[in-house]
Design a protein around this motif. Structure first.
Motif, PDB file in Angstrom:
ATOM      1  N   PRO A  32       0.818  -1.223   0.000  1.00 43.79           N
ATOM      2  CA  PRO A  32       0.000   0.000   0.000  1.00 43.79           C
ATOM      3  C   PRO A  32       0.848   1.268   0.000  1.00 43.79           C
ATOM      4  O   PRO A  32       0.548   2.225  -0.705  1.00 43.79           O
ATOM      5  CB  PRO A  32      -0.828  -0.129   1.284  1.00 43.79           C
ATOM      6  CG  PRO A  32      -0.935  -1.605   1.503  1.00 43.79           C
ATOM      7  CD  PRO A  32       0.376  -2.170   1.036  1.00 43.79           C
ATOM      8  N   TRP A  35       2.230   1.773  -3.382  1.00 44.33           N
ATOM      9  CA  TRP A  35       1.165   2.264  -4.272  1.00 44.33           C
ATOM     10  C   TRP A  35       1.051   3.785  -4.156  1.00 44.33           C
ATOM     11  O   TRP A  35       0.967   4.493  -5.151  1.00 44.33           O
ATOM     12  CB  TRP A  35      -0.184   1.623  -3.911  1.00 44.33           C
ATOM     13  CG  TRP A  35      -0.540   0.467  -4.777  1.00 44.33           C
ATOM     14  CD1 TRP A  35      -0.530  -0.852  -4.439  1.00 44.33           C
ATOM     15  CD2 TRP A  35      -0.947   0.506  -6.154  1.00 44.33           C
ATOM     16  NE1 TRP A  35      -0.904  -1.628  -5.515  1.00 44.33           N
ATOM     17  CE2 TRP A  35      -1.160  -0.818  -6.565  1.00 44.33           C
ATOM     18  CE3 TRP A  35      -1.142   1.541  -7.071  1.00 44.33           C
ATOM     19  CZ2 TRP A  35      -1.580  -1.134  -7.867  1.00 44.33           C
ATOM     20  CZ3 TRP A  35      -1.554   1.218  -8.363  1.00 44.33           C
ATOM     21  CH2 TRP A  35      -1.773  -0.101  -8.746  1.00 44.33           C
ATOM     22  N   LYS A  36       1.047   4.257  -2.914  1.00 39.23           N
ATOM     23  CA  LYS A  36       0.951   5.704  -2.699  1.00 39.23           C
ATOM     24  C   LYS A  36       2.129   6.409  -3.386  1.00 39.23           C
ATOM     25  O   LYS A  36       1.956   7.438  -4.041  1.00 39.23           O
ATOM     26  CB  LYS A  36       0.948   6.010  -1.197  1.00 39.23           C
ATOM     27  CG  LYS A  36       0.785   7.481  -0.876  1.00 39.23           C
ATOM     28  CD  LYS A  36       1.344   7.821   0.488  1.00 39.23           C
ATOM     29  CE  LYS A  36       2.856   7.819   0.465  1.00 39.23           C
ATOM     30  NZ  LYS A  36       3.483   8.222   1.711  1.00 39.23           N
ATOM     31  N   LEU A 185      -7.926   7.054  -6.955  1.00 39.32           N
ATOM     32  CA  LEU A 185      -6.900   7.242  -5.920  1.00 39.32           C
ATOM     33  C   LEU A 185      -6.077   8.501  -6.187  1.00 39.32           C
ATOM     34  O   LEU A 185      -5.688   9.199  -5.254  1.00 39.32           O
ATOM     35  CB  LEU A 185      -6.003   6.007  -5.828  1.00 39.32           C
ATOM     36  CG  LEU A 185      -6.705   4.760  -5.270  1.00 39.32           C
ATOM     37  CD1 LEU A 185      -5.864   3.508  -5.513  1.00 39.32           C
ATOM     38  CD2 LEU A 185      -6.994   4.908  -3.772  1.00 39.32           C
ATOM     39  N   ALA A 188      -8.143  11.224  -4.931  1.00 36.28           N
ATOM     40  CA  ALA A 188      -8.126  11.259  -3.464  1.00 36.28           C
ATOM     41  C   ALA A 188      -6.891  11.980  -2.937  1.00 36.28           C
ATOM     42  O   ALA A 188      -6.896  12.506  -1.828  1.00 36.28           O
ATOM     43  CB  ALA A 188      -8.191   9.837  -2.903  1.00 36.28           C
ATOM     44  N   ARG A 189      -5.819  12.016  -3.733  1.00 36.12           N
ATOM     45  CA  ARG A 189      -4.605  12.727  -3.314  1.00 36.12           C
ATOM     46  C   ARG A 189      -4.806  14.236  -3.398  1.00 36.12           C
ATOM     47  O   ARG A 189      -4.138  14.990  -2.715  1.00 36.12           O
ATOM     48  CB  ARG A 189      -3.405  12.341  -4.195  1.00 36.12           C
ATOM     49  CG  ARG A 189      -2.982  10.894  -4.058  1.00 36.12           C
ATOM     50  CD  ARG A 189      -1.669  10.648  -4.792  1.00 36.12           C
ATOM     51  NE  ARG A 189      -0.592  11.408  -4.190  1.00 36.12           N
ATOM     52  CZ  ARG A 189       0.049  12.418  -4.785  1.00 36.12           C
ATOM     53  NH1 ARG A 189      -0.272  12.782  -5.998  1.00 36.12           N
ATOM     54  NH2 ARG A 189       0.999  13.060  -4.154  1.00 36.12           N
ATOM     55  N   LEU A 233     -10.457   3.886   8.104  1.00 35.61           N
ATOM     56  CA  LEU A 233      -9.935   3.439   6.802  1.00 35.61           C
ATOM     57  C   LEU A 233      -9.278   2.061   6.911  1.00 35.61           C
ATOM     58  O   LEU A 233      -9.270   1.291   5.972  1.00 35.61           O
ATOM     59  CB  LEU A 233      -8.924   4.458   6.262  1.00 35.61           C
ATOM     60  CG  LEU A 233      -9.529   5.681   5.586  1.00 35.61           C
ATOM     61  CD1 LEU A 233      -8.449   6.700   5.259  1.00 35.61           C
ATOM     62  CD2 LEU A 233     -10.282   5.301   4.321  1.00 35.61           C
ATOM     63  N   GLU A 234      -8.772   1.756   8.099  1.00 38.13           N
ATOM     64  CA  GLU A 234      -8.092   0.474   8.296  1.00 38.13           C
ATOM     65  C   GLU A 234      -9.100  -0.678   8.381  1.00 38.13           C
ATOM     66  O   GLU A 234      -8.761  -1.825   8.111  1.00 38.13           O
ATOM     67  CB  GLU A 234      -7.228   0.493   9.563  1.00 38.13           C
ATOM     68  CG  GLU A 234      -5.940   1.302   9.441  1.00 38.13           C
ATOM     69  CD  GLU A 234      -6.147   2.816   9.487  1.00 38.13           C
ATOM     70  OE1 GLU A 234      -7.256   3.255   9.865  1.00 38.13           O
ATOM     71  OE2 GLU A 234      -5.215   3.552   9.123  1.00 38.13           O
ATOM     72  N   VAL A 236     -12.577  -0.444   7.138  1.00 42.82           N
ATOM     73  CA  VAL A 236     -13.767  -0.296   6.295  1.00 42.82           C
ATOM     74  C   VAL A 236     -13.967  -1.505   5.374  1.00 42.82           C
ATOM     75  O   VAL A 236     -15.112  -1.927   5.125  1.00 42.82           O
ATOM     76  CB  VAL A 236     -13.712   1.044   5.504  1.00 42.82           C
ATOM     77  CG1 VAL A 236     -12.584   1.088   4.522  1.00 42.82           C
ATOM     78  CG2 VAL A 236     -15.012   1.334   4.797  1.00 42.82           C
TER      79      VAL A 236
ATOM     80  N   PHE B  27      -8.579   0.496   0.443  1.00 45.61           N
ATOM     81  CA  PHE B  27      -8.712   1.342   1.640  1.00 45.61           C
ATOM     82  C   PHE B  27      -7.371   1.480   2.380  1.00 45.61           C
ATOM     83  O   PHE B  27      -7.146   2.489   3.046  1.00 45.61           O
ATOM     84  CB  PHE B  27      -9.830   0.825   2.548  1.00 45.61           C
ATOM     85  CG  PHE B  27     -11.197   1.103   1.964  1.00 45.61           C
ATOM     86  CD1 PHE B  27     -11.694   2.403   1.915  1.00 45.61           C
ATOM     87  CD2 PHE B  27     -11.966   0.090   1.426  1.00 45.61           C
ATOM     88  CE1 PHE B  27     -12.946   2.681   1.353  1.00 45.61           C
ATOM     89  CE2 PHE B  27     -13.214   0.355   0.862  1.00 45.61           C
ATOM     90  CZ  PHE B  27     -13.705   1.658   0.819  1.00 45.61           C
ATOM     91  N   GLN B  28      -6.502   0.480   2.236  1.00 38.65           N
ATOM     92  CA  GLN B  28      -5.151   0.630   2.811  1.00 38.65           C
ATOM     93  C   GLN B  28      -4.379   1.741   2.087  1.00 38.65           C
ATOM     94  O   GLN B  28      -3.649   2.511   2.703  1.00 38.65           O
ATOM     95  CB  GLN B  28      -4.385  -0.679   2.701  1.00 38.65           C
ATOM     96  CG  GLN B  28      -4.779  -1.721   3.733  1.00 38.65           C
ATOM     97  CD  GLN B  28      -3.854  -2.932   3.652  1.00 38.65           C
ATOM     98  OE1 GLN B  28      -2.647  -2.817   3.787  1.00 38.65           O
ATOM     99  NE2 GLN B  28      -4.430  -4.083   3.400  1.00 38.65           N
ATOM    100  N   ILE B  29      -4.551   1.797   0.756  1.00 37.77           N
ATOM    101  CA  ILE B  29      -3.872   2.860  -0.008  1.00 37.77           C
ATOM    102  C   ILE B  29      -4.449   4.220   0.388  1.00 37.77           C
ATOM    103  O   ILE B  29      -3.718   5.195   0.596  1.00 37.77           O
ATOM    104  CB  ILE B  29      -3.997   2.641  -1.537  1.00 37.77           C
ATOM    105  CG1 ILE B  29      -3.361   1.323  -1.952  1.00 37.77           C
ATOM    106  CG2 ILE B  29      -3.331   3.791  -2.303  1.00 37.77           C
ATOM    107  CD1 ILE B  29      -3.666   0.891  -3.395  1.00 37.77           C
ATOM    108  N   LEU B  30      -5.789   4.262   0.530  1.00 34.27           N
ATOM    109  CA  LEU B  30      -6.410   5.523   0.968  1.00 34.27           C
ATOM    110  C   LEU B  30      -5.870   5.952   2.332  1.00 34.27           C
ATOM    111  O   LEU B  30      -5.627   7.132   2.570  1.00 34.27           O
ATOM    112  CB  LEU B  30      -7.937   5.365   1.062  1.00 34.27           C
ATOM    113  CG  LEU B  30      -8.775   5.699  -0.174  1.00 34.27           C
ATOM    114  CD1 LEU B  30     -10.255   5.628   0.176  1.00 34.27           C
ATOM    115  CD2 LEU B  30      -8.455   7.073  -0.742  1.00 34.27           C
ATOM    116  N   ALA B  31      -5.677   4.964   3.210  1.00 32.19           N
ATOM    117  CA  ALA B  31      -5.134   5.272   4.547  1.00 32.19           C
ATOM    118  C   ALA B  31      -3.710   5.820   4.431  1.00 32.19           C
ATOM    119  O   ALA B  31      -3.331   6.748   5.150  1.00 32.19           O
ATOM    120  CB  ALA B  31      -5.163   4.025   5.429  1.00 32.19           C
ATOM    121  N   ILE B  33      -2.529   7.460   1.856  1.00 31.41           N
ATOM    122  CA  ILE B  33      -2.661   8.820   1.308  1.00 31.41           C
ATOM    123  C   ILE B  33      -3.043   9.789   2.428  1.00 31.41           C
ATOM    124  O   ILE B  33      -2.529  10.893   2.516  1.00 31.41           O
ATOM    125  CB  ILE B  33      -3.710   8.832   0.163  1.00 31.41           C
ATOM    126  CG1 ILE B  33      -3.164   8.080  -1.049  1.00 31.41           C
ATOM    127  CG2 ILE B  33      -4.104  10.261  -0.215  1.00 31.41           C
ATOM    128  CD1 ILE B  33      -4.177   7.824  -2.153  1.00 31.41           C
TER     129      ILE B  33
END
Lengths: 275, 80
Positions: A32, A35-36, A185, A188-189, A233-234, A236, B27-31, B33
């Motif tokens: 993750p 990915w960010k 995504l 979302a940034r 978020l962890e 959901v 949702f892990q990626i959203l977290a 971010i």
């Protein structure tokens, strides 16, 4: 064409560039956090510069002039002609992606002697793939909404001007965007999000395919239904596919399966609420 | 650059199926971010002198008396 010189954005570090290439090698191996980093690197690369003689153009300008302008309208027109998007759109996307890569090479933007030009090719291929996947998904959703007798107003995807509209569709007087997963995504940034709802897609391991989902603001959801459980978020994903509330950037959103959203919208529209 | 390697990587990518972003990963990626936006915390210290706030100099951000210069913004903090 003279050998182009590539200047990468000075704020990008070696490991960020490596992660961008790792995305192409095997995105399934990205954590993750990686990915960010990959998302932010593909955003940051737009400021890369190519110098050809006296000419100086950014990666973003290369993409606009040599990828979007010659390929986008024609790709969308061909997509719209396909009777079954699921059956043929993938092949069309692959063929066009190969054409894009070859064109970059022929224009001299991607060549062995030009150090750093692999990142320009990666940048263009990444955003072209996002574009292609995004509009394949958008057309699938718009076709499905029409087939389901949902009343909506959609932007015109056939022209660049139409595609750059601030929202893609209006349903129940709510503004919506249809965004493929990675595009969402990226969104979302950026701050702030401006639509009432977003249709995106997530991979369902049980059925081994992507399924559409809707993420809507709490205010937009209130019009459709009542209370839902809240998760961080962890956690959901533990609740999904049940509708679930979560907070991101100090704003509350509800995530729910697309079919459930569609059923709620249809119910409201049958009661006389129009788009 | 090893172009042959890059060519293979891009060609394989084009022919490969789309990456699988499950709800859990999404949702892990959203977290991640979300965390990105609070990764850097800048702590400022200030005193109230004669009824006015005075920031202590900071290596992280330019301050002057009760003002903070942040990018192209000037933030003036008043004591009420």
């Amino acid at each position: 064409m003279a050998k182009p010189q590539v200047v990468l954005p000075s704020n990008l570090r070696g490991h960020e560039l490596q992660i961008a290439l790792k995305y192409f090698e095997d995105a399934g191996q990205l954590t993750p956090r990686e990915w960010k980093t990959a998302l932010s690197t593909f955003d940051a690369l737009r400021k890369g510069v190519v110098m050809v003689g006296q000419r100086r153009i950014t990666f973003q300008q290369v993409y606009d002039r040599y990828v979007d302008f010659p390929y986008a309208d024609s790709f969308i027109a061909q997509l719209m002609e396909l009777p079954d998007l699921n059956a043929s759109a993938e092949t069309l996307q692959r063929e066009t992606s190969f054409e894009v890569l070859t064109a970059l090479e022929q224009q001299g933007f991607y060549q062995e002697e030009s150090e750093g030009s692999e990142y320009l090719a990666a940048y263009c291929l990444y955003w072209w793939t996002s574009f292609a996947r995004g509009y394949r998904f958008e057309l699938e959703v718009l076709r499905d909404l029409a087939a389901s007798d949902i009343e909506f107003i959609a932007h015109d995807v056939r022209t660049r001007t139409g595609r750059l509209s601030p929202y893609d569709l209006v349903v129940l007087k709510q503004r919506g965007d249809i965004k493929n997963t990675t595009y969402f995504l990226h969104l979302a940034r950026a701050l702030p999000s401006s639509c009432d709802f977003y249709v995106t897609r997530l991979f369902d391991s049980r059925v081994r395919r992507y399924l559409p989902v809707v993420i809507m603001t709490e205010a937009a959801w209130r019009i459709l239904d009542g209370d839902v459980p809240t998760a961080s978020l962890e956690t959901v994903a533990d609740f999904f596919p049940r509708p679930v509330k979560f907070t991101s950037k100090d704003r509350s959103f509800i995530a729910l399966p697309y079919d459930l959203w569609k059923a709620r919208v249809k119910k409201r529209q049958e009661k006389g609420v129009q788009s | 650059m090893n172009k042959a390697r890059m060519d293979k990587m891009f060609h394989d990518f084009i022919q490969r199926d789309e990456e699988q972003i499950t709800p859990d990963l999404f949702f892990q990626i959203l977290a991640e971010i979300e965390r990105e936006h609070v990764e850097k915390t800048v702590e400022l210290r200030a005193k109230v002198i004669g009824g006015k706030l005075r920031f202590e100099p900071s290596p992280e951000v330019f301050v002057h008396e009760n003002e903070i210069l942040w990018g192209n913004q000037r933030i003036v903090v008043q004591v009420s």
